[in-house]
Design an enzyme around this catalytic site. Structure first.
Site, short mmCIF file in Angstrom:
data_model
loop_
_atom_site.label_atom_id
_atom_site.label_comp_id
_atom_site.label_asym_id
_atom_site.label_seq_id
_atom_site.Cartn_x
_atom_site.Cartn_y
_atom_site.Cartn_z
N ASP A 40 0.87 -1.17 0.00
CA ASP A 40 0.00 0.00 0.00
C ASP A 40 0.90 1.22 0.00
OD1 ASP A 40 -2.10 2.03 0.78
OD2 ASP A 40 -3.28 0.20 1.04
N VAL A 66 1.40 2.36 -6.81
CA VAL A 66 1.12 1.57 -8.02
C VAL A 66 1.21 2.38 -9.29
CG1 VAL A 66 -0.29 -0.14 -6.79
CG2 VAL A 66 -1.40 1.87 -7.83
N ASN A 92 -5.80 -4.27 -6.55
CA ASN A 92 -6.91 -3.71 -5.79
C ASN A 92 -6.75 -2.21 -5.53
OD1 ASN A 92 -9.11 -3.72 -3.61
ND2 ASN A 92 -7.29 -3.21 -2.41
N TYR A 158 -13.73 8.67 -12.63
CA TYR A 158 -13.64 7.35 -11.99
C TYR A 158 -14.22 6.29 -12.92
CZ TYR A 158 -14.24 3.75 -8.36
OH TYR A 158 -14.20 2.59 -7.62
N LYS A 162 -12.38 3.00 -14.48
CA LYS A 162 -12.85 1.65 -14.18
C LYS A 162 -13.33 0.92 -15.44
CE LYS A 162 -11.88 1.49 -9.80
NZ LYS A 162 -10.86 0.54 -9.27
#
Length: 252
Positions: A40, A66, A92, A158, A162
Site C-alpha cells: 500500500d 502503483v 486492488n 472514476y 474503471k
C-alpha cells in the site's frame, strides 16, 4: 479444509492492502494457507502484515505507489525472491474523486485516476503475467466497479478509469488464456470501505443506498467472499469475466 477455498502454499500479491477489500482479502487468504506479499502507499500496511504474521502466516509488507512501474515490479520481485513464485495477483489499489459534474472535471483529476486506477493495474498485471508465464499458470483479479459497467453520474473520471480496467481484464484474459493464466475483475456497487465513507457521510450513504434494490450499501465481507470464489484454485474455467456484486442494481 474445503478444496474450493484451500489456498495452502499459494503465493498471493495484493495491492492496496492497508484497508478495505485488500486488507480483508489478505486476512482471509492467510487463514486459508496462502503466503502473502501485500502493499500500500499507506504505511499502515505493515501493521496489517504484523497482525497476520502473528497468526503464523508468511507475509511481507511493502510500500508501493502503483502509479510507478518500478514499485509494482519490486513487489513481484520480492515475492519471487522470498517464495519463488506468484500464484495470485490482486490489483486492488485505487482512488475515487469528489462527486462533480462531468463538465467540471479537470485534467488533474483525470491524470490521477488514470495513473493509479489504470496504469497501476496494468503495471501490476505486466509483472505478474511475466512470472506466471514462466510458471505456466496463474490467477489475476482486478478490482473494477459498477462504474466500469455503466454510467456513473458525477463520477465520470472514476468511471472512465474503471471502464479501462475492464478493457485490460478482458484483453489480458484473451491473450493469456492458452497460457493457463486466468484474469477476471470484480465490480462492486458502493460498499462501506474507506473509499466510500471518506467521501460520503451517513446522509449521502442513505441516498446512495436507494440505488440498490436491496436498499443498502455493500459490506466489505460480501465483496471479499466473491473475490475468494473467483480466486479459488478449483475455479479453473472462468476467465475474462467482470462480475457485478451490486445488491441487484444491474438487474433493475
Amino acid at each position: 479444509m474445503d478444496p474450493l477455498l484451500d489456498f495452502t502454499g499459494k503465493v498471493a500479491v495484493i495491492t492496496g492492502a492497508a484497508q478495505g477489500f485488500g486488507k480483508l482479502l489478505a486476512e482471509e487468504l492467510a487463514m486459508r494457507g496462502a503466503k502473502l506479499v501485500i502493499s500500500d502507499i499507506n504505511g499502515g500496511v505493515q501493521q496489517v502484515a504484523d497482525d497476520i504474521a502473528s497468526k503464523g502466516t508468511d507475509v511481507i509488507a511493502l510500500t508501493c505507489d502503483v502509479s510507478k512501474n518500478g514499485d509494482c515490479k519490486a513487489m513481484v520481485d520480492k515475492a519471487i525472491e522470498t517464495f519463488g513464485r506468484v500464484d495470485i495477483g490482486v490489483n486492488n489499489a485505487g482512488v475515487a474523486h469528489e462527486f462533480m459534474p462531468l463538465h467540471e472535471i479537470d485534467e488533474s483529476v483525470m491524470d490521477s485516476q488514470f495513473a493509479i486506477n489504470v496504469k497501476g493495474v496494468q503495471f501490476g498485471m505486466r509483472h505478474q503475467i511475466k512470472q506466471m508465464l514462466t510458471q505456466g499458470e496463474g490467477i489475476i483479479l482486478n478490482v473494477s466497479s459498477m462504474a466500469g459497467l455503466g454510467g456513473a453520474a458525477r463520477g465520470s473520471a472514476y468511471a472512465m478509469a474503471k471502464h479501462a480496467v475492464i478493457g485490460l481484464t478482458k484483453t489480458g484474459a484473451v491473450e493469456y488464456a492458452r497460457s493457463n493464466i486466468r484474469i477476471n475483475a470484480i465490480c462492486p456497487f458502493f460498499t462501506l470501505t474507506p473509499m466510500v465513507t471518506d467521501f460520503a457521510d451517513e446522509t449521502m450513504q442513505g441516498k446512495m443506498s436507494k440505488g440498490a434494490p436491496m436498499g443498502r450499501l455493500g459490506e466489505p465481507k460480501e465483496i471479499v467472499a466473491m473475490m475468494l470464489m473467483m480466486l479459488s484454485p478449483a475455479n479453473t474455467y472462468m476467465t475474462g469475466q467482470c462480475i457485478a456484486i451490486d445488491g441487484g442494481v444491474s438487474a433493475a
